[in-house]
Scaffold this motif. Structure first.
Motif, PDB file in Angstrom:
ATOM      1  N   MET A 119     -16.894  26.795   8.502  1.00  0.00           N
ATOM      2  CA  MET A 119     -17.285  28.015   7.798  1.00  0.00           C
ATOM      3  C   MET A 119     -16.214  28.383   6.775  1.00  0.00           C
ATOM      4  O   MET A 119     -15.021  28.310   7.058  1.00  0.00           O
ATOM      5  CB  MET A 119     -17.483  29.168   8.800  1.00  0.00           C
ATOM      6  CG  MET A 119     -17.916  30.479   8.165  1.00  0.00           C
ATOM      7  SD  MET A 119     -18.181  31.787   9.393  1.00  0.00           S
ATOM      8  CE  MET A 119     -19.602  31.112  10.266  1.00  0.00           C
ATOM      9  N   THR A 120     -16.648  28.778   5.582  1.00  0.00           N
ATOM     10  CA  THR A 120     -15.721  29.164   4.528  1.00  0.00           C
ATOM     11  C   THR A 120     -15.045  30.489   4.865  1.00  0.00           C
ATOM     12  O   THR A 120     -15.710  31.450   5.257  1.00  0.00           O
ATOM     13  CB  THR A 120     -16.465  29.300   3.188  1.00  0.00           C
ATOM     14  OG1 THR A 120     -17.120  28.069   2.890  1.00  0.00           O
ATOM     15  CG2 THR A 120     -15.496  29.642   2.067  1.00  0.00           C
ATOM     16  N   ARG A 121     -13.739  30.545   4.701  1.00  0.00           N
ATOM     17  CA  ARG A 121     -12.989  31.771   4.985  1.00  0.00           C
ATOM     18  C   ARG A 121     -13.028  32.679   3.763  1.00  0.00           C
ATOM     19  O   ARG A 121     -13.061  32.225   2.622  1.00  0.00           O
ATOM     20  CB  ARG A 121     -11.552  31.441   5.356  1.00  0.00           C
ATOM     21  CG  ARG A 121     -11.419  30.605   6.615  1.00  0.00           C
ATOM     22  CD  ARG A 121      -9.963  30.371   6.929  1.00  0.00           C
ATOM     23  NE  ARG A 121      -9.297  31.607   7.304  1.00  0.00           N
ATOM     24  CZ  ARG A 121      -7.979  31.713   7.440  1.00  0.00           C
ATOM     25  NH1 ARG A 121      -7.206  30.674   7.175  1.00  0.00           N
ATOM     26  NH2 ARG A 121      -7.433  32.840   7.802  1.00  0.00           N
ATOM     27  N   ASP A 122     -12.983  33.978   4.022  1.00  0.00           N
ATOM     28  CA  ASP A 122     -12.965  34.955   2.939  1.00  0.00           C
ATOM     29  C   ASP A 122     -11.692  34.781   2.115  1.00  0.00           C
ATOM     30  O   ASP A 122     -10.590  34.673   2.661  1.00  0.00           O
ATOM     31  CB  ASP A 122     -13.027  36.374   3.523  1.00  0.00           C
ATOM     32  CG  ASP A 122     -13.291  37.421   2.469  1.00  0.00           C
ATOM     33  OD1 ASP A 122     -12.428  37.610   1.588  1.00  0.00           O
ATOM     34  OD2 ASP A 122     -14.355  38.064   2.538  1.00  0.00           O
ATOM     35  N   ILE A 123     -11.841  34.745   0.795  1.00  0.00           N
ATOM     36  CA  ILE A 123     -10.705  34.514  -0.087  1.00  0.00           C
ATOM     37  C   ILE A 123      -9.633  35.594   0.087  1.00  0.00           C
ATOM     38  O   ILE A 123      -8.439  35.340  -0.089  1.00  0.00           O
ATOM     39  CB  ILE A 123     -11.182  34.451  -1.557  1.00  0.00           C
ATOM     40  CG1 ILE A 123     -10.023  34.061  -2.482  1.00  0.00           C
ATOM     41  CG2 ILE A 123     -11.790  35.783  -1.988  1.00  0.00           C
ATOM     42  CD1 ILE A 123      -9.514  32.679  -2.256  1.00  0.00           C
TER      43      ILE A 123
ATOM     44  N   GLU B 289      -7.372  34.549   2.841  1.00  0.00           N
ATOM     45  CA  GLU B 289      -6.494  33.470   2.375  1.00  0.00           C
ATOM     46  C   GLU B 289      -5.388  34.025   1.484  1.00  0.00           C
ATOM     47  O   GLU B 289      -4.225  33.604   1.579  1.00  0.00           O
ATOM     48  CB  GLU B 289      -7.312  32.429   1.626  1.00  0.00           C
ATOM     49  CG  GLU B 289      -8.300  31.679   2.506  1.00  0.00           C
ATOM     50  CD  GLU B 289      -9.089  30.644   1.743  1.00  0.00           C
ATOM     51  OE1 GLU B 289      -8.892  30.551   0.503  1.00  0.00           O
ATOM     52  OE2 GLU B 289      -9.888  29.934   2.365  1.00  0.00           O
TER      53      GLU B 289
END
Length: 216
Positions: free
Chosen positions: A1-5, A8
Motif C-alpha cells: 500500500m502506498t504511504r501518504d506523502i 514520508e
C-alpha cells in the motif's frame, strides 16, 4: 500500500533534524501530520456513521472525530475540509441524536464554507439535510427548494445514487403537498437511477416510499 506523502515527509524532516542538524522543516512536517490526522478522523467518523445507519446504536466517538477534524482543518486554514467536517458533525446531531437545534448551525456553516470553496458535493449534502430539517419542521416549500438545488448539483456531478436518494425525498414532499402524480413519477425516476447505479439501499428506500404513500 502506498504511504501518504505527508508521513514520508515527516520522516525525512526527522532525519534532517536529528542527523543533519537542520530542524527548519519540522513545523511544516507537523502541519502535514495534522492534515493526516484530520483526514483520518473524517474517514473513521464516516465509518462510524455508516455503522450507526446499519444498527442504530450511537457511538459518541463519531461526533468527537468530526469535531476534531473540523478543528484541525480550521487551524490549517483548510476551509474546504472544515466545511465537510462541519457537515458531518451537523448530520450526527440531526440523524443520530435527532437534535435540530444543534444540527442546523453546523449545517448552515457547512453550506457557507462549501459554497465559498466551490465544494459542490458538500453543498449538495448540506442542502439535502437542510431540506430534511425544513420538511420535519413543516416548511414544505423551503424543503422542496433545498432538495431541488441539491439534486441539481448532484446531476452536475454525475452523482446518480445521490440524485436518486433526493428524488425519494421529493416524492414524499410531492405526496404531502397533494401532487400524487408527481410523487409517482419522482419515485419511478428514483428507481430507474438507483437501478442503473446499483444503489440497492436507495431501491429499498423507493420501495418503502411507495408502500408508505400507497403508490404503484
Amino acid at each position: 500500500m502506498t504511504r501518504d506523502i505527508r508521513i514520508e515527509q515527516a520522516e525525512i524532516r526527522y532525519e534532517d533534524a536529528v542527523f543533519g542538524g537542520d530542524g527548519g522543516g519540522l513545523a511544516a512536517a507537523e502541519r502535514g501530520l495534522d492534515g493526516v490526522e484530520a483526514d483520518l478522523a473524517m474517514a473513521r467518523g464516516r465509518l462510524l456513521h455508516a455503522r450507526f445507519l446499519a444498527d442504530r446504536i450511537e457511538d459518541p466517538r463519531e461526533l468527537e472525530l468530526f469535531e476534531r477534524a473540523a478543528a484541525l482543518y480550521r487551524a490549517l486554514g483548510d476551509t474546504r475540509g472544515e466545511g465537510e467536517a462541519l457537515f458531518w458533525a451537523g448530520t450526527f446531531h440531526q440523524v443520530v441524536r435527532d437534535d435540530p437545534a444543534a444540527a442546523l448551525p453546523a449545517l448552515d456553516r457547512a453550506l457557507a464554507l462549501a459554497t465559498r470553496t466551490g465544494d459542490l458535493l458538500t453543498m449538495s449534502y448540506a442542502l439535502r439535510h437542510l431540506g430534511i430539517a425544513a420538511h420535519a419542521a413543516g416548511r414544505l416549500e423551503e424543503a422542496r427548494d433545498r432538495l431541488e438545488e441539491s439534486t441539481r448539483l448532484r446531476w452536475e456531478l454525475g452523482f446518480l445514487p445521490g440524485v436518486a436518494a433526493n428524488l425519494v425525498g421529493l416524492g414524499y414532499l410531492a405526496a404531502q403537498q397533494g401532487r400524487r402524480e408527481d410523487a409517482a413519477g419522482l419515485l419511478a425516476q428514483a428507481a430507474d437511477l438507483a437501478g442503473t447505479a446499483e444503489a440497492h439501499g436507495v431501491l429499498r428506500q423507493v420501495a418503502d416510499a411507495r408502500k408508505d404513500l400507497d403508490l404503484p
